[in-house]
Design an enzyme around this catalytic site. Structure first.
Site, PDB file in Angstrom:
ATOM      1  CG  ASP A 343      10.534  62.662  57.473  1.00  0.00           C
ATOM      2  OD1 ASP A 343      10.761  62.275  56.316  1.00  0.00           O
ATOM      3  OD2 ASP A 343       9.898  61.995  58.316  1.00  0.00           O
ATOM      4  CD  GLU A 379       9.360  63.688  52.823  1.00  0.00           C
ATOM      5  OE1 GLU A 379       9.662  62.741  52.071  1.00  0.00           O
ATOM      6  OE2 GLU A 379       9.298  63.575  54.056  1.00  0.00           O
TER       7      GLU A 379
END
Length: 705
Positions: A343, A379
């Site tokens: 993330d 990401e």
């Protein structure tokens, strides 16, 4: 109680069958107490007197799995210097393998008083906070082996442990929403029937429900608020949180592996649940604030924040890097997971201010003999300056391709001047990945994910409808590249509903026909809706949970999605490991290029055709006889050839089957049909024939090898 010196490594609580070794790092502490917690609310404190390189440690014979514990750190509380030690706060072990209980947001868990933020708070937090748990590391993995599915054969299914399983009618109620539910045959049969090869789980590291959300009657449903990087989230365990969550997670991984499904974890190493300077003191802040967090240089009372959560971990700290690498190795070696999706991965590259592709974290991953061998997915953005880094990660890494998502959405909603970029996204985004030696498989392609509209809502809403989140609809992305097909939200209009179904099939087909690695979002195969909420991070309820169809309920989009996945699996021309060359392949008698582009009239595309503002239609020829990469034995790969006809125009269009690229063709995909084309039963077409494609539809024709 006997207390032996113990060892400084491994960090955390390590049970060896006779007792437990405890080790914790803190450079800021003057003294650390290990507190063994008892069920009557009392605790036994043991001072950790041994210290090696700022790691305090001790071995306690007879301390067994299930024992709850925490740390109390005695040291300076000087926020103006970035120091926030406070022995009144019971702290979680950063290396805890399991966490028990849940935080109740009493003032005692904060290092200051609500009415006087500059005044130190000496209320005891123990009755209101979570506890670390000693776990038994032994588990019978049997003959478990990682599937090690190659990227070119991978289809990823992003899922939430609770959201996927909470409403499944085939699951016992006491298992719904748990790790055990993932291991249940009803869930595994669905995944294998669909054809996915990997499940990417939204955060399962122990996380915290934010104080603000709890006060509002909401929850941190998504889980991007980690407090324990080694501990499986305890609320997803069906039968206890004194270490049972570890066993249950392992059992789920073992069952998924038996079905040939890899387990990828969505991990949040960019920040913790302790928030900004007004956040709680749960673990890292009280142990050694300045060693774990990026503080503002001019005023270390405050935190640098490139994540939008209040803090960012200090990626140039060797102790932070060690924590992350130890955690990653633990989940691979002890929990048998097969990869990670990071993330806000740009934050991990911020050694100082700017995003540095050659930062220490990526160096460590590159040389690590364990972590470098699993799937690594970034990401590739954060909210800091220069944070959008799609295409800029090192060669080992694959990336969520946000530009793929945006371009495919733009094409099918009818945006002008989209064709040129669409051509690049369809063929693996060579403009992003070829320059540094990566291949099409570096691109994780997706149209929807947990963050944003579901597939159904993408074609049913022009605007977000996030009022249930309690933020006056100001949260969530406002530019969704969505189109409601003429009516906002639910409707009974048969024409609008038919168009929406067609658009969903267009998105699914495009995703599965694109070079790269496709990723589906859980429930999209059932056209699940969140009623236009594109930021359901706090909605732990039926708004977010997948609604599974029952009985004879329509399963059209499911059957179509499954057919597209299996078409991709059966034909290597859709999952090439190398980029197209745009020319015939050497060493064959085939004079046709490996890929060709045509206008709907069947003429080769010219530069002007790509740039025409209103052009929304084209034909793509994929030559199955010109696949450049060999198979695992070095043999040449040969496949059928395909014509992909895209009509994103708002009116029907005639497409001419190109001449000189094959005499006889048969339709194998037609998104204008409500059901998949039965194998071998699609209409036939010859070179030069005209095929009428309805508005906003896609047709695929096959020519046998």
């Amino acid at each position: 109680m006997q207390v032996w010196p113990g060892q400084a490594y491994p960090l955390g609580a390590t049970y060896d069958g006779a007792g437990t070794n405890f080790a914790v790092f803190s450079e800021a502490a003057e003294r650390i107490e290990l507190c063994l917690l008892h069920d009557d609310g009392s605790e036994t404190a043991v001072e950790l007197r041994e210290s090696d390189a700022f790691v305090r440690h001790a071995y306690l014979p007879g301390v067994m799995p299930g024992q709850r514990y925490g740390f109390r750190v005695h040291g300076p509380y000087e926020p103006e210097r970035g120091l926030r030690c406070n022995s009144a706060k019971l702290l979680l072990d950063p290396y805890a393998r399991a966490v028990c209980g849940e935080t109740s947001w009493d003032e005692a868990v904060y290092g200051y008083h609500f009415a006087e933020p500059d005044e130190r708070n000496d209320l005891d937090s123990a009755p209101h906070t979570m506890a670390s748990v000693v776990v038994n590391p032994y588990f019978d993995w049997g003959d478990d082996r990682p599937p090690r599915t190659d990227y070119h054969e991978t289809v990823i299914y992003e899922a939430h442990v609770k959201g996927l399983t909470m409403r499944h009618p085939g699951l016992p109620e006491d298992l719904r929403g748990t790790y055990a539910a993932l291991a249940h045959p009803a869930v595994i049969d669905h995944l294998t029937s669909l054809g996915v090869t990997a499940i990417e789980l939204m955060p399962v590291h122990q996380f915290v429900h934010d104080h603000r959300l709890v006060d509002a009657g909401l929850r941190n449903y998504w889980g991007y608020n980690t407090i324990g990087f080694f501990a499986p989230h305890n609320a997803y365990a069906s039968w206890g949180d004194r270490g049972q969550q570890v066993l249950e997670f392992k059992q789920a991984v073992r069952a998924l592996h038996e079905a040939g499904i890899e387990v990828i974890l969505d991990v949040v190493y960019n920040h913790t649940a302790e928030g900004n300077h007004l956040g709680p003191t749960l673990s890292f802040r009280g142990l050694d604030n300045a060693s774990y967090y990026r503080l503002v240089e001019d005023d270390p009372r405050y935190y640098m924040d490139t994540t939008g959560t209040g803090n960012s971990l200090l990626m140039r700290s060797p102790h932070v890097l060690q924590l992350i690498m130890d955690s990653l190795r633990y989940w691979v070696t002890e929990m048998h997971v097969d990869g990670f999706r990071f993330d806000l991965a740009s934050t991990l590259a911020r050694q100082f201010h700017e995003v540095d592709r050659l930062s220490s974290f990526f160096d460590l991953v590159q040389q690590d003999p364990v972590v470098s061998q699993v799937k690594l997915i970034a990401e590739p953005w954060d909210i800091g300056e220069g944070g959008y880094q799609v295409g800029n990660f090192p060669p080992l890494w694959t990336e969520w391709n946000g530009r793929y998502r945006d371009t495919v959405r733009d094409l099918w909603r009818g945006e002008p001047r989209t064709l040129a970029e669409f051509g690049s996204r369809l063929t693996g985004s060579s403009d992003l990945y070829q320059g540094d030696g990566r291949r099409p498989l570096a691109s994780i392609n997706f149209v929807t994910c947990h963050d944003g509209f579901t597939l159904h809502d993408l074609v049913a809403y022009d605007k977000k409808h996030n009022d249930a989140n309690g933020e006056d609809n100001k949260d969530g992305e406002s530019h969704n590249r969505s189109w409601n097909c003429g009516v906002e939200g639910e409707t009974d209009d048969a024409e609008v509903l038919a168009l929406r179904q067609r658009q969903m099939r267009n998105f699914v087909a495009t995703l599965l026909l694109s070079q790269g690695v496709p990723m589906l979002s859980h429930g999209d195969e059932f056209a699940r809706t969140q009623s236009g909420n594109n930021n359901a991070y706090c909605q732990d309820n039926e708004l977010s949970w997948v609604r599974w169809p029952e009985g004879d309920e329509d399963r059209g989009i499911f059957e179509f999605t499954r057919a597209m996945i299996w078409l991709r699996r059966d034909h290597p021309v859709f999952r090439r490991r190398r980029f197209f060359h745009g020319r015939p392949m050497e060493g064959t008698h085939d004079e046709l290029s490996d890929i060709s582009w045509f206008t709907p009239d069947g003429e080769e595309m010219r530069m002007a055709d790509w740039q025409e503002a209103q052009a929304r239609s084209l034909t793509v020829f994929l030559n199955g006889n010109a696949i450049s990469e060999p198979d695992l034995r070095g043999e040449r790969i040969a496949d059928d050839s395909f014509l992909l006809m895209f009509n994103a125009h708002h009116e029907p269009m005639d497409f001419v089957v190109p001449v000189n690229h094959g005499r006889q063709w048969q339709v194998v995909v037609d998104t204008a049909r409500p059901d998949p084309v039965p194998p071998g039963e699609g209409p036939k077409a010859a070179a030069g024939d005209r095929i009428t494609l309805p508005d906003r539809s896609l047709t695929v024709l096959r020519r046998p090898a």
